[in-house]
Design an enzyme around this catalytic site. Structure first.
Site, mmCIF file in Angstrom:
data_model
loop_
_atom_site.group_PDB
_atom_site.id
_atom_site.type_symbol
_atom_site.label_atom_id
_atom_site.label_comp_id
_atom_site.label_asym_id
_atom_site.label_seq_id
_atom_site.Cartn_x
_atom_site.Cartn_y
_atom_site.Cartn_z
ATOM 1 N N ASP A 375 0.799 -1.226 0.000
ATOM 2 C CA ASP A 375 0.000 0.000 0.000
ATOM 3 C C ASP A 375 0.828 1.271 0.000
ATOM 4 O O ASP A 375 0.335 2.336 -0.381
ATOM 5 C CB ASP A 375 -0.964 -0.005 1.181
ATOM 6 C CG ASP A 375 -2.090 -1.011 0.998
ATOM 7 O OD1 ASP A 375 -2.341 -1.403 -0.155
ATOM 8 O OD2 ASP A 375 -2.710 -1.412 1.989
ATOM 9 N N TYR A 460 -9.873 -1.506 1.704
ATOM 10 C CA TYR A 460 -9.576 -1.557 3.136
ATOM 11 C C TYR A 460 -9.431 -0.179 3.748
ATOM 12 O O TYR A 460 -8.919 0.757 3.124
ATOM 13 C CB TYR A 460 -8.299 -2.366 3.401
ATOM 14 C CG TYR A 460 -8.609 -3.781 3.822
ATOM 15 C CD1 TYR A 460 -9.070 -4.062 5.101
ATOM 16 C CD2 TYR A 460 -8.480 -4.836 2.928
ATOM 17 C CE1 TYR A 460 -9.390 -5.347 5.491
ATOM 18 C CE2 TYR A 460 -8.791 -6.133 3.297
ATOM 19 C CZ TYR A 460 -9.245 -6.379 4.589
ATOM 20 O OH TYR A 460 -9.574 -7.659 4.971
ATOM 21 N N HIS A 511 -2.404 -9.952 6.237
ATOM 22 C CA HIS A 511 -2.048 -8.543 6.420
ATOM 23 C C HIS A 511 -0.738 -8.487 7.196
ATOM 24 O O HIS A 511 -0.615 -9.136 8.247
ATOM 25 C CB HIS A 511 -3.121 -7.797 7.211
ATOM 26 C CG HIS A 511 -4.390 -7.572 6.467
ATOM 27 N ND1 HIS A 511 -4.570 -6.516 5.589
ATOM 28 C CD2 HIS A 511 -5.554 -8.262 6.453
ATOM 29 C CE1 HIS A 511 -5.785 -6.571 5.081
ATOM 30 N NE2 HIS A 511 -6.409 -7.620 5.585
ATOM 31 N N GLU A 630 19.639 3.893 4.983
ATOM 32 C CA GLU A 630 18.596 2.876 5.137
ATOM 33 C C GLU A 630 17.401 3.498 5.859
ATOM 34 O O GLU A 630 17.011 3.084 6.954
ATOM 35 C CB GLU A 630 19.133 1.683 5.932
ATOM 36 C CG GLU A 630 20.232 0.920 5.213
ATOM 37 C CD GLU A 630 20.858 -0.189 6.057
ATOM 38 O OE1 GLU A 630 21.648 -0.969 5.498
ATOM 39 O OE2 GLU A 630 20.558 -0.277 7.269
ATOM 40 N N GLU A 656 26.370 -6.905 11.506
ATOM 41 C CA GLU A 656 27.139 -5.839 12.139
ATOM 42 C C GLU A 656 26.916 -5.848 13.645
ATOM 43 O O GLU A 656 25.870 -6.288 14.140
ATOM 44 C CB GLU A 656 26.726 -4.482 11.574
ATOM 45 C CG GLU A 656 27.180 -4.242 10.147
ATOM 46 C CD GLU A 656 26.833 -2.840 9.675
ATOM 47 O OE1 GLU A 656 27.739 -2.002 9.600
ATOM 48 O OE2 GLU A 656 25.651 -2.595 9.398
#
EC number: 1.4.3.-
Length: 752
Positions: A375, A460, A511, A630, A656
C-alpha cells in the site's frame, strides 16, 4: 409520531434545558467547571519541532513553480499526463539527517535547511526513468539535487513507477472504447453492460518478471460496496508501452475459463460454449453490501467530554500531554509518523513511523491469486481520509487538516483527516484494594492520549493509532476494517476462502504491517538485551531430600544484527529491550521494552521470485544499526517491480555489531484474514487489531504514573466523599454541565 420518538425528543429537550441552566448559573462567576482551564504544561519548544513539519500548501506550490522553471523540460500536470510525458508524481517534506537535527535540538546548532523531496516521472526522453530531487531551501527554492543514484545505487527504471490515477483512467478508456465493444452480445446479455455499470479493481504486481507492466483487472457491479459484487469477468491489460494506442487486452477470464481476448470470448459465447453464470443486477445501493443502517436511530451512544477542557495542547505539529511531547507528520507514501518523542522531558524515541502495509491474496481467479498489495506504493498518506466526528474519533476530539500534493500539480487539503484526543479507557491503569492489615484503596484511571489517522486504500480502511499512557508506555496500533476483497465463486473456490454471498468468494489473505522504531533510550547509543526465564530444579534448602522447581531469570546481550533478527514464527525472548549505558537507582540498565501483538499468517516462501521486495515481512522483529542510507524498510518502486527490488530489507541485516550503537527496531505485526459471512457488508475492527507496545523497563526508579494528578487514595479512616480526600467525589459538581459540542460538519466528498 410514535411513543418512542416522543420519549427521545423529551429527553433531548430536557438535556437542552439543563445545559442552559448550567450556563446561566455559571455566567459572571469567573472560570466555571464547564470552561477551559489553563494547561498545566507550558510549551517551551520555541518552534523547534517545525524541523519535522509537513509541507504547507504554499511551500508545495513554490516547489512546483521552481521545478517548472529550472529543469529545462516541459512538465505536464500529472492529473492528465500520458506515460510518454514528464510530470511531478508527488512532493513531500525531506526530513533532515538525524545528526543535523540533534545538533539543532540538543546542542544549539543551526536549524537545518528546510527542503522538499520531489518524485518526477520522465517519460518524454530517450531513456525514461523516475528521478528524485531534493529541492530547497524553502520557502524560496534556489537549488535542486538529484539524489536517485545515491539512494538506490542507480537510476530507477521507468517501468517501476507507481501507477498514477490518470493511468487507471486511461486503462478504463481502453476497456470501454476498444475491448468491451468487441464482445457486444456477451457484455449486453450476460453482464447487462451499459457503459457505466461495471467497476474495475486492479491487481498488483503487474506481470511475472522485471520490465512487465501487465495487469489483471477484475470486474464488479458498479454499486455501493462493489468490492463484494464480482461478475466473473477479469481482463489482463498490457499497458507497458508508452504509446497508449499499443495497449491491449492480452488475456480474458470468465467463470473459470480463459480466452485469448474479448473477441474469442464473444465468439465462444455466440457458439454457446461459454459456461454462463448470470449475476442478478444489484440496485445502486448495493443491497447486501450497503452500509446504510438496517435499524432506525435510537437513544444516543455514550459520549466522553472534558469537564475543564482538553488536558493536552497542539501547537503547529507538536503535542504536549501529561509529561509527553512529540512532533507528528504525514508521509505521502507511508502515512502517520512521529518524531522527537519525549517523556518527562527526556527523549525516548527519535522516530516512530509506519513503513508498509502488505496484503497477499489467494484465489482461483487470476486477479486474486496474483495480488500482493504494497500500500505504500499507492500512498498510505495520500489516501488518508476525512474523519467523521463521533464515529471515527470522539466527537470532541481535535481535528486537523492534512495537505498533500500527489498525482496533480495542485495541493489538496483533506479537512479533519487527523484527530487527537484523550480517552478514558474505562479501566484502571493500576489499583489495589486492601482489606488485610490496613484498609485502603489506591488507583489511577487509565486515561491516555491518542493520535489517529485512517487511510482508505481501495477496499480496506486502516485505523492508525499511536497511544500515550501515563506510565511512560507508548503503543502503536492498527485496526483493519472496510470491505473484504472478493473473487467470483466458481469451481474449487472454497479452497481459497468462504462463500459470503450468492456468487461472492471472500478470499483468504494475510495482512502484514511494518513499523520503524528508532528508540533513543537515555541517549543515542543503545544495546539490545534479552531477559527471559527457565525453570531450574534444585534441592529445597530446608529439606534437602526434596526437589523444587523454580523460575530463574536469564540474561543475554544480543551482539549482532543476525542475533537480533527474529523470523516470523521464531520464539522471541519475552523481555527484549533497548538498554542505555546509564543505570537507575537500583543499579539496572535503563531500558524500553518492545512487546509485539500479532497473529500473522505465514510469509510468502523465500524461494518466490518477488520475496526479496517484501523481505521485511520475514521478521517479526529485526534490530539493525541506524543508517541514513537505510531510511525505510521498503520502496514505493517495489510494488511494480518486486522481481528486482529497489530496496531489499534483507540486505540491512549483515551481522554488524549492535552494542552501544544507534539502533532501529523494525517491527512487523499482522494477521490472517479468512473472510466469512460476518464480514458482510464490512469487516469489523474487533479482533482485527495488531501492533506493539514500548514499555519502560527499569527506565525509572518507580512507576512515573504515581505522580499523576488523576491518582485516587483514601483509607478507612478518611471520608471518601470529601473532595479534599478524593477528587472523584467532586465530579458531580465539576462535571455537572453538559459539554458545549461543536456543530457536526463534514466536507469529505468535496475533492472526490
Amino acid at each position: 409520531m410514535n411513543v418512542k420518538t416522543l420519549l427521545i425528543l423529551l429527553v433531548l429537550a430536557l438535556a437542552t434545558i439543563f445545559a442552559l441552566v448550567c450556563v446561566l448559573l455559571t455566567r459572571g462567576k469567573g472560570p466555571s467547571a464547564c470552561q477551559h482551564q489553563p494547561l498545566e504544561q507550558e510549551d517551551t519548544d520555541g518552534g523547534q519541532s517545525l524541523v519535522f513539519a509537513d509541507l504547507s500548501p504554499e511551500e508545495m506550490v513554490q516547489v512546483v513553480q521552481y521545478l517548472q522553471g529550472n529543469l529545462g523540460v516541459q512538465l505536464v500536470d500529472a492529473s492528465r499526463a500520458k506515460p510518454s510525458d514528464n510530470c511531478i508524481a508527488f512532493i513531500d517534506v525531506q526530513v533532515p539527517a538525524k545528526a543535523e537535527v540533534l545538533r539543532f535540538l540538543d546542542e544549539g546548532g543551526a536549524r537545518p535547511p528546510r527542503e522538499a523531496l520531489a518524485v518526477l516521472y520522465f517519460g518524454n526522453q530517450p531513456e525514461p526513468n523516475v528521478t528524485e530531487y531534493v529541492v530547497g531551501p524553502l520557502p524560496t527554492p534556489a537549488y535542486h539535487q538529484d539524489v536517485t543514484v545515491r539512494r538506490y545505487g542507480g537510476p530507477v527504471p521507468y517501468h517501476r513507477r507507481p501507477t498514477l490515477a490518470v493511468e487507471y483512467q486511461q486503462i478504463a478508456e481502453v476497456l470501454r472504447g476498444q475491448a468491451f465493444p468487441t464482445a457486444p452480445s456477451f457484455m449486453r446479455q450476460v453482464l447487462e453492460y451499459d457503459g457505466a455499470n461495471l467497476a474495475a479493481v486492479t491487481a498488483a504486481p503487474r506481470g511475472f518478471q522485471s520490465g512487465d507492466r501487465i495487469t489483471w483487472f477484475a470486474l464488479f457491479q458498479n454499486v455501493s460496496g462493489f468490492f463484494v459484487h464480482p461478475v466473473g469477468l477479469e481482463v489482463l491489460v498490457d499497458h507497458s508501452s508508452l504509446d497508449m494506442s499499443q495497449w491491449v487486452v492480452s488475456r480474458v477470464f470468465y467463470n473459470g475459463q480463459y480466452y485469448r481476448d474479448m473477441v474469442q470470448l464473444e465468439s465462444a459465447y455466440v457458439q454457446g460454449s461459454v459456461r454462463v453464470e448470470k449475476v442478478r443486477r444489484a440496485p445502486r445501493d448495493g443491497d447486501f453490501s450497503s452500509m446504510k443502517p438496517r435499524a432506525p436511530p435510537a437513544a444516543p451512544y455514550p459520549l466522553q467530554f472534558e469537564p475543564q477542557g482538553p488536558r493536552y495542547s497542539v501547537r503547529n505539529n507538536r503535542v504536549l500531554f501529561r509529561g509527553w511531547s512529540f512532533a507528528f507528520g504525514m508521509s505521502v507514501s507511508r502515512g502517520l509518523r512521529l518524531f522527537d518523542i519525549r517523556h518527562q522531558g527526556e527523549r525516548v524515541a527519535y522516530e516512530i513511523s509506519v513503513q508498509e502495509a502488505l496484503s497477499v491474496y489467494g484465489s482461483n481467479c487470476p486477479g486474486g491469486m496474483s495480488t500482493r498489495y504494497m500500500d505504500g506504493s499507492f500512498g498510505i498518506g495520500r489516501y488518508t481520509s476525512p474523519l467523521v466526528r463521533g464515529v471515527d474519533c470522539p466527537y470532541s476530539a481535535t481535528y486537523l487538516d492534512v495537505h498533500c500534493l500527489a498525482h496533480s500539480q495542485l495541493p489538496r487539503t483533506t479537512e479533519g483527516a487527523l484527530c487527537i484526543f484523550e480517552q478514558n479507557l474505562g479501566s484502571p491503569l493500576r489499583r489495589h484494594y486492601s482489606n488485610l492489615q490496613s484498609l485502603y484503596y489506591g488507583g489511577l484511571v487509565n486515561s491516555a492520549l491518542v493520535i489517529r489517522s485512517i487511510a482508505t486504500v481501495g477496499n480496506y480502511d486502516y485505523v492508525w493509532d499511536f497511544i500515550f499512557y501515563q506510565n511512560g508506555a507508548l503503543e502503536g496500533k492498527v485496526q483493519a476494517t472496510g470491505y473484504p476483497s472478493s473473487s467470483f465463486l466458481h469451481g474449487d473456490g472454497l479452497r481459497y476462502g468462504n462463500r459470503v454471498w450468492e456468487h461472492t468468494l471472500g478470499t483468504i489473505h494475510t495482512h502484514s504491517i511494518n513499523y520503524k522504531v528508532d528508540l533513543d533510550v537515555g541517549g543515542v547509543k543503545n544495546s539490545l538485551v534479552a531477559h527471559d526465564m527457565v525453570f531450574e530444579r534444585t534441592q529445597a534448602p530446608w529439606s534437602p531430600e526434596q526437589q523444587i522447581e523454580r523460575p530463574r531469570l536469564t540474561k543475554k546481550v544480543l551482539d549482532t544484527e543476525d542475533q537480533a533478527a527474529f523470523r516470523l514464527q521464531e520464539k522471541v525472548p519475552r523481555y527484549l529491550y533497548f538498554a542505555a549505558s546509564s543505570k537507575n537507582k537500583w543499579g539496572h540498565q535503563r531500558g524500553y521494552r518492545i512487546q509485539i501483538s500479532s497473529f500473522a499468517g505465514d510469509h510468502i516462501p523465500e524461494a518466490s521470485s518477488m520475496e526479496r521486495a517484501i523481505s521485511w515481512a520475514r521478521y517479526q522483529l529485526a534490530v539493525t544499526r541506524r543508517k541514513e542510507e537505510e531510511p525505510t524498510s521498503t520502496s514505493i518502486y517495489n510494488q511494480n517491480d518486486p522481481w528486482m527490488a529497489t530496496v531489499a530489507f534483507a540486505d540491512f541485516i549483515n551481522n554488524e555489531t549492535i552494542t552501544e550503537e544507534d539502533l532501529v527496531a523494525w517491527i512487523t505485526a499482522g494477521f490472517l484474514h479468512i473472510p466469512h459471512s460476518e464480514d458482510i457488508p464490512n469487516t469489523v475492527t474487533v479482533g482485527n487489531s495488531v501492533g506493539f507496545l514500548l514499555r519502560p523497563y527499569n527506565y525509572y526508579d518507580l512507576d512515573p504514573s504515581i505522580y499523576s494528578h488523576d491518582g485516587v487514595f483514601f483509607t478507612s479512616e478518611q471520608d471518601p466523599t470529601a473532595c479534599e480526600t478524593n477528587p472523584i467525589a467532586c465530579l458531580p459538581t465539576a462535571a455537572s454541565c453538559l459539554p458545549s459540542l461543536p456543530p457536526f460538519t463534514y466536507d469529505g466528498f468535496r475533492n472526490s
